[in-house]
Enzyme design. Structure first.
Site, PDB file in Angstrom:
ATOM      1  N   ASP A 180     -18.020   6.880 -10.367  1.00 47.30           N
ATOM      2  CA  ASP A 180     -16.588   7.084 -10.110  1.00 47.30           C
ATOM      3  C   ASP A 180     -15.782   6.816 -11.370  1.00 47.30           C
ATOM      4  O   ASP A 180     -15.987   5.800 -12.039  1.00 47.30           O
ATOM      5  CB  ASP A 180     -16.103   6.134  -9.009  1.00 47.30           C
ATOM      6  N   ASP A 211      -0.148   5.555  -2.962  1.00 43.57           N
ATOM      7  CA  ASP A 211      -1.331   5.050  -2.244  1.00 43.57           C
ATOM      8  C   ASP A 211      -2.181   6.211  -1.712  1.00 43.57           C
ATOM      9  O   ASP A 211      -2.951   6.069  -0.771  1.00 43.57           O
ATOM     10  CB  ASP A 211      -0.987   4.008  -1.158  1.00 43.57           C
ATOM     11  N   ASN A 212      -2.041   7.363  -2.350  1.00 40.46           N
ATOM     12  CA  ASN A 212      -2.912   8.502  -2.034  1.00 40.46           C
ATOM     13  C   ASN A 212      -3.964   8.650  -3.113  1.00 40.46           C
ATOM     14  O   ASN A 212      -3.758   8.225  -4.247  1.00 40.46           O
ATOM     15  CB  ASN A 212      -2.113   9.801  -1.963  1.00 40.46           C
ATOM     16  N   GLN A 217       2.564  -2.474   3.534  1.00 39.34           N
ATOM     17  CA  GLN A 217       2.313  -1.233   2.785  1.00 39.34           C
ATOM     18  C   GLN A 217       2.362  -1.458   1.270  1.00 39.34           C
ATOM     19  O   GLN A 217       1.696  -0.776   0.505  1.00 39.34           O
ATOM     20  CB  GLN A 217       3.317  -0.139   3.193  1.00 39.34           C
ATOM     21  N   ASP A 265     -15.422   4.552   3.438  1.00 41.83           N
ATOM     22  CA  ASP A 265     -16.773   4.081   3.085  1.00 41.83           C
ATOM     23  C   ASP A 265     -16.898   2.583   3.372  1.00 41.83           C
ATOM     24  O   ASP A 265     -17.933   2.108   3.830  1.00 41.83           O
ATOM     25  CB  ASP A 265     -17.064   4.308   1.592  1.00 41.83           C
TER      26      ASP A 265
END
Length: 364
Positions: free
Chosen positions: A37, A149-150, A308, A319
């Site tokens: 990653d 936060d995407n 948030q 995952d």
């Protein structure tokens, strides 16, 4: 509750936990696409340039080739050992802590620098990774492009695509590791690579009354890999997915409903090979309740509250949920407890960058 009832309930809990199997080496088996990653915070222009949606996961096409170089050049990047299944077994191992190597992982990497990093990362995570190494393709990478936060994931499978059943899974020494396991988990992504490997493992689990788990993984799996997915489905004892994946799956199968609880029920009732295990369907919905089939009923499980503002990155939340769930499952905990462990793990992961975790879980 009277003192008598309290002590009876404590006794019941204690007796249950005393009978729980302690995890042993190679008890959990995972097989999938090992990826390195590369995560970075990017802006909307970067997403637009490569035609990416803010919260999506896709396989890299030719137009994305330059993305991997550009993300490293333009941004501060972090490297982590990734790939959906490897993330989940890594989290399961982290939740369990001792002994090491409860989880075995199979997948294909390149004989290169990134491959070496992956091996080192798997070792640091105490996962017993047995990679099939080849030199035709480089080790796979996944760019996690974070905006707010995407996260938009673009995976270049490369070597991960080259897994060969007859050159790895079928080898006696490797198959012995498969046989040692009690619980099996393979993300739907691996259907694009080696469906025949999945079927071999799934049949073994079914024939020996062990637990085989799978994940819908991404909408494109149901859309474009429906045939291999439905070939494996009769062997699936526990199916995971999120609300978007569930809706796509339902639409592809012609369920004609977008009610997540109804989709879970209809999915549970799909044909099944091993009648001794009733299929369990678990659909997460971000900050909304997790939906799961419990016997005849569909039950809602509220997730842990989070401000948030504390959410750093939702990359790996799904995952992590599966990893937490599996850590309780291999210890034969009840479904409710598996979901609680899943919620805890996801709660930890979304407050950090990438699928990373502190040294020890604070979970009881």
């Amino acid at each position: 509750m009277s003192a008598e009832e309290t002590s009876a309930s404590t006794w019941r809990k204690r007796t249950l936990s005393e009978n729980m199997p302690t995890p042993s080496e190679n008890m959990l088996f995972g097989m999938g696409n090992p990826l390195l990653d590369i995560s970075a915070v990017v802006d909307k222009d970067f997403l637009d340039k490569f035609g990416l949606k803010p919260n999506d996961q896709i396989l890299a096409e030719d137009k994305h080739k330059a993305l991997f170089e550009e993300i490293v050049k333009r941004n501060k990047v972090e490297y982590h050992a990734g790939g959906s299944t490897q993330n989940s077994v890594k989290i399961a191992q982290w939740m369990i802590q001792e002994p090491h190597k409860v989880a075995t992982f199979f997948g294909c990497i390149g004989a290169d620098h990134f491959g070496k990093i992956l091996k080192k990362k798997a070792e640091e995570a105490h996962v017993d990774a047995h990679y099939y190494e080849q030199s035709e393709e480089p080790t796979g990478t996944c760019a996690a492009c974070i905006t707010g936060d995407n996260r938009s994931l673009v995976a270049n499978l490369a070597a991960a695509n080259c897994y060969k059943k007859e050159k790895h899974l079928d080898l006696d020494s490797n198959w012995e590791l498969v046989k040692k396991a009690k619980v099996y988990y393979i993300a739907g992504f691996f259907l694009t690579v080696s469906p025949e490997s999945i079927i071999k493992v799934a049949k073994h689990a079914s024939d020996n009354n062990k637990i085989f788990c799978m994940n819908l993984s991404a909408p494109f799996i149901s859309q474009f890999f429906k045939e291999p997915l439905m070939k494996v489905m009769p062997y699936v004892d526990i199916l995971f997915g999120n609300e978007t994946e569930a809706a796509t799956f339902a639409s592809v199968l012609g369920f004609e409903t977008d009610d997540i609880a109804e989709i879970a029920k209809r999915t549970q009732e799909l044909p099944k090979e091993n009648p001794d295990r009733r299929r369990v369907v678990v659909f997460t919905q971000g900050k909304d309740d997790t939906v799961a089939t419990v016997g005849e009923k569909v039950t809602m499980f509220p997730v842990l509250d989070i401000d948030q503002n504390d959410i750093v990155d939702t990359n790996g939340a799904g995952d992590a949920f599966v990893g937490g769930f599996l850590s309780a499952l291999v210890q034969e905990h009840a479904l409710e407890e598996c979901i609680r462990a899943g919620h805890y793990a996801a709660h930890v992961i979304i407050r950090r960058v990438g699928c990373t975790f502190p040294e020890k879980p604070e979970y009881h």
